[in-house]
Motif scaffolding. Structure first.
Motif, PDB file in Angstrom:
ATOM      1  N   LEU A 125      -6.006  37.474   8.519  1.00  0.00           N
ATOM      2  CA  LEU A 125      -6.440  36.424   7.599  1.00  0.00           C
ATOM      3  C   LEU A 125      -5.317  35.435   7.307  1.00  0.00           C
ATOM      4  O   LEU A 125      -5.544  34.232   7.203  1.00  0.00           O
ATOM      5  CB  LEU A 125      -6.948  37.056   6.298  1.00  0.00           C
ATOM      6  N   PHE A 158      -4.978  33.535   1.237  1.00  0.00           N
ATOM      7  CA  PHE A 158      -6.400  33.844   1.303  1.00  0.00           C
ATOM      8  C   PHE A 158      -6.751  34.779   0.150  1.00  0.00           C
ATOM      9  O   PHE A 158      -5.876  35.434  -0.438  1.00  0.00           O
ATOM     10  CB  PHE A 158      -6.757  34.531   2.635  1.00  0.00           C
ATOM     11  N   TYR A 171     -10.169  37.468  -0.749  1.00  0.00           N
ATOM     12  CA  TYR A 171     -11.531  38.008  -0.667  1.00  0.00           C
ATOM     13  C   TYR A 171     -11.857  38.545  -2.052  1.00  0.00           C
ATOM     14  O   TYR A 171     -11.036  39.218  -2.685  1.00  0.00           O
ATOM     15  CB  TYR A 171     -11.604  39.145   0.357  1.00  0.00           C
ATOM     16  N   LEU A 203     -14.910  34.454   0.346  1.00  0.00           N
ATOM     17  CA  LEU A 203     -13.611  34.446   1.004  1.00  0.00           C
ATOM     18  C   LEU A 203     -13.055  33.039   0.880  1.00  0.00           C
ATOM     19  O   LEU A 203     -13.711  32.065   1.261  1.00  0.00           O
ATOM     20  CB  LEU A 203     -13.754  34.829   2.478  1.00  0.00           C
ATOM     21  N   VAL A 222     -14.717  41.147   7.041  1.00  0.00           N
ATOM     22  CA  VAL A 222     -13.720  41.552   6.049  1.00  0.00           C
ATOM     23  C   VAL A 222     -14.336  42.578   5.091  1.00  0.00           C
ATOM     24  O   VAL A 222     -13.735  43.618   4.799  1.00  0.00           O
ATOM     25  CB  VAL A 222     -13.218  40.330   5.241  1.00  0.00           C
TER      26      VAL A 222
END
Length: 236
Positions: free
Chosen positions: A27, A39, A41, A130, A157
């Motif tokens: 990622l 990033f 999530y 995300l 993910v």
């Protein structure tokens, strides 16, 4: 490589990932290739929020302890629309002393000023997203992202993290059936047998039967203990 090509590569890397470090590396590489620094999530189920991110540690602590998910403009926008979108903190309130203003200032201070977010509605009323973020004023690739591949990335993910969360191996005889798992999931959300029956279209007696079977398989004496074991083993 194009953004679309980078997405395809990311999907492949996630599929091959064996641990959290490999998921994080994949990622992060994609984020950097598109001009982003970090990033995040995020999965939200009711009042419970789970995150896997490369944001600064202090920011994650502030976000969770301050319950910022209740006012986060990105989360609000993700609920309103179900497609990839660009956002920037410069559009959020810049004056006053409101919690939203404080959220904006603290986000920018931690290097989160703009980003692109992929939202997906999950099962049982949950939501997943995300985000790739940058400290810059504008890095917008939303128009270059293939929507289907973007959702593929998010789900990859999600499922890879779910696999990692299953810390305790369960023998075949202790695997829950789909119906048992459904009843357990609704139990984790505070639903009793009657409420679960109404939601699933089966009778309360059948719901109780599935919960009793699940308790026996997981050595739980009560439904609350069953819920705790299921969560501990990453089943839900």
């Amino acid at each position: 490589m194009s953004v679309d090509g980078n997405l395809r590569s990311l999907i492949d890397m996630l599929e091959a990932a064996q641990d959290g470090h490999m998921i994080r590396s994949a990622l992060t590489s994609f984020a950097h290739s598109c001009g982003y620094d970090r990033f995040a999530y995020l999965q939200k189920e009711g009042a419970q929020v789970r995150t896997f991110n490369s944001y600064p540690g202090p920011w994650e602590g502030i976000y969770l302890s301050s319950d910022y998910f209740r006012i986060d403009p990105v989360l609000t926008e993700a609920k309103r629309r179900r497609d990839v979108f660009f956002w920037t903190a410069d559009d959020w309130p810049a004056r006053g002393s409101s919690p939203l203003r404080r959220f904006r200032d603290e986000a920018i201070d931690h290097g989160i000023r703009c980003g692109v977010t992929i939202p997906v509605e999950g099962s049982y009323g949950s939501a997943m997203m995300l985000t790739f973020a940058s400290p810059e004023r504008k890095v917008d690739i939303s128009g270059l992202l293939d929507a289907k591949k973007a959702v593929q990335v998010l789900m990859a993910v999600h499922y890879q993290l779910k696999i990692l969360a299953a810390k305790t191996a369960i023998s075949p005889k202790r695997m829950l059936s789909p119906r048992e798992m459904t009843c357990v999931i609704w139990a984790t959300k505070g639903k009793n047998a009657s409420e679960t029956a109404e939601l699933t279209g089966i009778t309360p007696r059948t719901v109780q039967h599935h919960l009793d079977n699940a308790r026996e398989k997981l050595d739980a004496r009560t439904v609350p203990q069953l819920v705790a074991i299921a969560k501990d083993r990453g089943l839900v």
